[in-house]
Design a protein around this motif. Sequence first.
Motif, PDB file in Angstrom:
ATOM      1  N   MET A 216       0.833  -1.176   0.000  1.00 20.11           N
ATOM      2  CA  MET A 216       0.000   0.000   0.000  1.00 20.11           C
ATOM      3  C   MET A 216       0.881   1.243   0.000  1.00 20.11           C
ATOM      4  O   MET A 216       1.863   1.332   0.724  1.00 20.11           O
ATOM      5  CB  MET A 216      -0.892  -0.018   1.239  1.00 20.11           C
ATOM      6  N   THR A 217       0.554   2.196  -0.841  1.00 21.51           N
ATOM      7  CA  THR A 217       1.337   3.419  -0.912  1.00 21.51           C
ATOM      8  C   THR A 217       0.585   4.566  -0.258  1.00 21.51           C
ATOM      9  O   THR A 217      -0.636   4.574  -0.175  1.00 21.51           O
ATOM     10  CB  THR A 217       1.667   3.793  -2.371  1.00 21.51           C
ATOM     11  N   ALA A 218       1.356   5.531   0.211  1.00 20.46           N
ATOM     12  CA  ALA A 218       0.811   6.739   0.820  1.00 20.46           C
ATOM     13  C   ALA A 218       1.354   7.933   0.054  1.00 20.46           C
ATOM     14  O   ALA A 218       2.357   7.827  -0.647  1.00 20.46           O
ATOM     15  CB  ALA A 218       1.227   6.808   2.285  1.00 20.46           C
ATOM     16  N   SER A 219       0.704   9.044   0.198  1.00 21.96           N
ATOM     17  CA  SER A 219       1.159  10.258  -0.466  1.00 21.96           C
ATOM     18  C   SER A 219       2.329  10.871   0.294  1.00 21.96           C
ATOM     19  O   SER A 219       2.423  10.747   1.518  1.00 21.96           O
ATOM     20  CB  SER A 219       0.025  11.287  -0.530  1.00 21.96           C
ATOM     21  N   TRP A 220       3.184  11.537  -0.431  1.00 21.07           N
ATOM     22  CA  TRP A 220       4.241  12.325   0.194  1.00 21.07           C
ATOM     23  C   TRP A 220       3.602  13.579   0.777  1.00 21.07           C
ATOM     24  O   TRP A 220       2.758  14.200   0.140  1.00 21.07           O
ATOM     25  CB  TRP A 220       5.293  12.730  -0.828  1.00 21.07           C
ATOM     26  N   SER A 221       4.012  13.962   1.946  1.00 16.71           N
ATOM     27  CA  SER A 221       3.533  15.224   2.519  1.00 16.71           C
ATOM     28  C   SER A 221       4.274  16.368   1.832  1.00 16.71           C
ATOM     29  O   SER A 221       5.372  16.176   1.284  1.00 16.71           O
ATOM     30  CB  SER A 221       3.795  15.260   4.028  1.00 16.71           C
ATOM     31  N   PRO A 222       3.707  17.569   1.857  1.00 12.01           N
ATOM     32  CA  PRO A 222       4.432  18.717   1.294  1.00 12.01           C
ATOM     33  C   PRO A 222       5.812  18.894   1.935  1.00 12.01           C
ATOM     34  O   PRO A 222       6.772  19.229   1.243  1.00 12.01           O
ATOM     35  CB  PRO A 222       3.507  19.903   1.588  1.00 12.01           C
TER      36      PRO A 222
ATOM     37  N   THR B  86       8.108  16.551  -8.752  1.00 11.98           N
ATOM     38  CA  THR B  86       7.201  17.305  -9.611  1.00 11.98           C
ATOM     39  C   THR B  86       5.827  16.664  -9.511  1.00 11.98           C
ATOM     40  O   THR B  86       5.717  15.448  -9.364  1.00 11.98           O
ATOM     41  CB  THR B  86       7.699  17.368 -11.079  1.00 11.98           C
ATOM     42  N   GLY B  87       4.801  17.492  -9.558  1.00 14.22           N
ATOM     43  CA  GLY B  87       3.441  16.968  -9.510  1.00 14.22           C
ATOM     44  C   GLY B  87       3.121  16.183  -8.255  1.00 14.22           C
ATOM     45  O   GLY B  87       2.309  15.257  -8.294  1.00 14.22           O
ATOM     46  N   GLY B  88       3.768  16.507  -7.133  1.00 13.78           N
ATOM     47  CA  GLY B  88       3.508  15.798  -5.889  1.00 13.78           C
ATOM     48  C   GLY B  88       4.132  14.425  -5.798  1.00 13.78           C
ATOM     49  O   GLY B  88       3.782  13.633  -4.921  1.00 13.78           O
ATOM     50  N   GLN B  89       5.073  14.122  -6.701  1.00  9.35           N
ATOM     51  CA  GLN B  89       5.738  12.821  -6.749  1.00  9.35           C
ATOM     52  C   GLN B  89       7.248  12.987  -6.701  1.00  9.35           C
ATOM     53  O   GLN B  89       7.775  14.049  -7.048  1.00  9.35           O
ATOM     54  CB  GLN B  89       5.371  12.068  -8.035  1.00  9.35           C
TER      55      GLN B  89
ATOM     56  N   PRO C  47      16.687  10.862 -24.028  1.00 10.34           N
ATOM     57  CA  PRO C  47      15.681   9.803 -24.152  1.00 10.34           C
ATOM     58  C   PRO C  47      16.090   8.510 -23.434  1.00 10.34           C
ATOM     59  O   PRO C  47      15.244   7.810 -22.864  1.00 10.34           O
ATOM     60  CB  PRO C  47      15.567   9.597 -25.664  1.00 10.34           C
ATOM     61  N   THR C  48      17.384   8.199 -23.426  1.00 14.34           N
ATOM     62  CA  THR C  48      17.867   6.998 -22.743  1.00 14.34           C
ATOM     63  C   THR C  48      17.638   7.099 -21.240  1.00 14.34           C
ATOM     64  O   THR C  48      17.172   6.144 -20.605  1.00 14.34           O
ATOM     65  CB  THR C  48      19.360   6.772 -23.050  1.00 14.34           C
ATOM     66  N   ALA C  49      17.958   8.260 -20.666  1.00 14.78           N
ATOM     67  CA  ALA C  49      17.736   8.454 -19.227  1.00 14.78           C
ATOM     68  C   ALA C  49      16.244   8.490 -18.913  1.00 14.78           C
ATOM     69  O   ALA C  49      15.804   7.922 -17.913  1.00 14.78           O
ATOM     70  CB  ALA C  49      18.419   9.738 -18.753  1.00 14.78           C
ATOM     71  N   ALA C  50      15.456   9.138 -19.763  1.00 15.87           N
ATOM     72  CA  ALA C  50      14.004   9.210 -19.528  1.00 15.87           C
ATOM     73  C   ALA C  50      13.395   7.813 -19.483  1.00 15.87           C
ATOM     74  O   ALA C  50      12.463   7.558 -18.711  1.00 15.87           O
ATOM     75  CB  ALA C  50      13.326  10.053 -20.603  1.00 15.87           C
ATOM     76  N   ALA C  51      13.928   6.887 -20.281  1.00 18.12           N
ATOM     77  CA  ALA C  51      13.430   5.508 -20.288  1.00 18.12           C
ATOM     78  C   ALA C  51      13.795   4.768 -19.001  1.00 18.12           C
ATOM     79  O   ALA C  51      13.276   3.681 -18.745  1.00 18.12           O
ATOM     80  CB  ALA C  51      13.976   4.755 -21.503  1.00 18.12           C
ATOM     81  N   ALA C  52      14.651   5.375 -18.187  1.00 18.05           N
ATOM     82  CA  ALA C  52      15.086   4.769 -16.926  1.00 18.05           C
ATOM     83  C   ALA C  52      14.572   5.584 -15.733  1.00 18.05           C
ATOM     84  O   ALA C  52      15.274   5.771 -14.749  1.00 18.05           O
ATOM     85  CB  ALA C  52      16.606   4.668 -16.893  1.00 18.05           C
ATOM     86  N   THR C  53      13.349   6.063 -15.829  1.00 23.87           N
ATOM     87  CA  THR C  53      12.739   6.862 -14.767  1.00 23.87           C
ATOM     88  C   THR C  53      11.933   5.973 -13.823  1.00 23.87           C
ATOM     89  O   THR C  53      11.135   5.161 -14.271  1.00 23.87           O
ATOM     90  CB  THR C  53      11.803   7.940 -15.364  1.00 23.87           C
ATOM     91  N   LEU C  54      12.174   6.174 -12.547  1.00 22.94           N
ATOM     92  CA  LEU C  54      11.452   5.443 -11.516  1.00 22.94           C
ATOM     93  C   LEU C  54      10.724   6.440 -10.613  1.00 22.94           C
ATOM     94  O   LEU C  54      11.307   7.434 -10.196  1.00 22.94           O
ATOM     95  CB  LEU C  54      12.406   4.621 -10.657  1.00 22.94           C
ATOM     96  N   ARG C  55       9.461   6.170 -10.318  1.00 29.71           N
ATOM     97  CA  ARG C  55       8.722   6.978  -9.350  1.00 29.71           C
ATOM     98  C   ARG C  55       8.828   6.281  -7.996  1.00 29.71           C
ATOM     99  O   ARG C  55       8.684   5.066  -7.908  1.00 29.71           O
ATOM    100  CB  ARG C  55       7.266   7.118  -9.746  1.00 29.71           C
ATOM    101  N   LEU C  56       9.098   7.053  -6.962  1.00 28.85           N
ATOM    102  CA  LEU C  56       9.198   6.533  -5.605  1.00 28.85           C
ATOM    103  C   LEU C  56       7.901   6.883  -4.873  1.00 28.85           C
ATOM    104  O   LEU C  56       7.598   8.052  -4.663  1.00 28.85           O
ATOM    105  CB  LEU C  56      10.385   7.152  -4.882  1.00 28.85           C
ATOM    106  N   ASP C  57       7.143   5.879  -4.497  1.00 27.16           N
ATOM    107  CA  ASP C  57       5.891   6.072  -3.777  1.00 27.16           C
ATOM    108  C   ASP C  57       6.108   5.677  -2.324  1.00 27.16           C
ATOM    109  O   ASP C  57       6.591   4.567  -2.048  1.00 27.16           O
ATOM    110  CB  ASP C  57       4.790   5.203  -4.372  1.00 27.16           C
ATOM    111  N   ARG C  58       5.750   6.558  -1.415  1.00 28.17           N
ATOM    112  CA  ARG C  58       5.908   6.255   0.002  1.00 28.17           C
ATOM    113  C   ARG C  58       5.037   5.068   0.394  1.00 28.17           C
ATOM    114  O   ARG C  58       3.887   4.966  -0.018  1.00 28.17           O
ATOM    115  CB  ARG C  58       5.558   7.482   0.837  1.00 28.17           C
ATOM    116  N   ARG C  59       5.610   4.136   1.172  1.00 29.03           N
ATOM    117  CA  ARG C  59       4.839   2.983   1.669  1.00 29.03           C
ATOM    118  C   ARG C  59       4.438   3.226   3.100  1.00 29.03           C
ATOM    119  O   ARG C  59       5.125   3.815   3.867  1.00 29.03           O
ATOM    120  CB  ARG C  59       5.674   1.702   1.631  1.00 29.03           C
TER     121      ARG C  59
END
Length: 125
Positions: free
Chosen positions: A1-7, A41-44, A113-125
């Motif tokens: 389960m993920t939670a939102s990042w606080s500001p 960016t965008g709360g992520q 483009p190579t780096a963009a293809a290696a983008t990971l979003r970190l979601d708080r658990r």
Amino acid sequence: MTASWSPEDLRRLDSVGELEIAVERSDGSLRGWVPIWVVCTGGQAYVRTWYRRDTGWFGHALRSRRARIRVPRLEADVAIDDIGDGSPQVTADVDAAYRAKYGRAGAGSMVTPTAAAATLRLDRR
């Protein structure tokens, strides 16, 4: 389960040059800490590597999808979401965040483009 990042969490992540990430092994223990650039960016929160690979912290992150991150005054467990081939708008937003935070010259290799293809979003658990 993920939670939102606080500001406040996002401000902390965005204020540092690097965060440290320790990818979780299958037994729940953590691999060694690795410094990596982070943008928000965008709360992520997002991280990238210069190129997509199956080795090192990035390869371990792709397999595990779980890690722990730390910056001063924040340590958190995260779920890792591979968004490298995702939305062109998210890619543009993350590129812009890298340029704004690290400067055009510093972020150069991180907005290809190579780096963009290696983008990971970190979601708080």
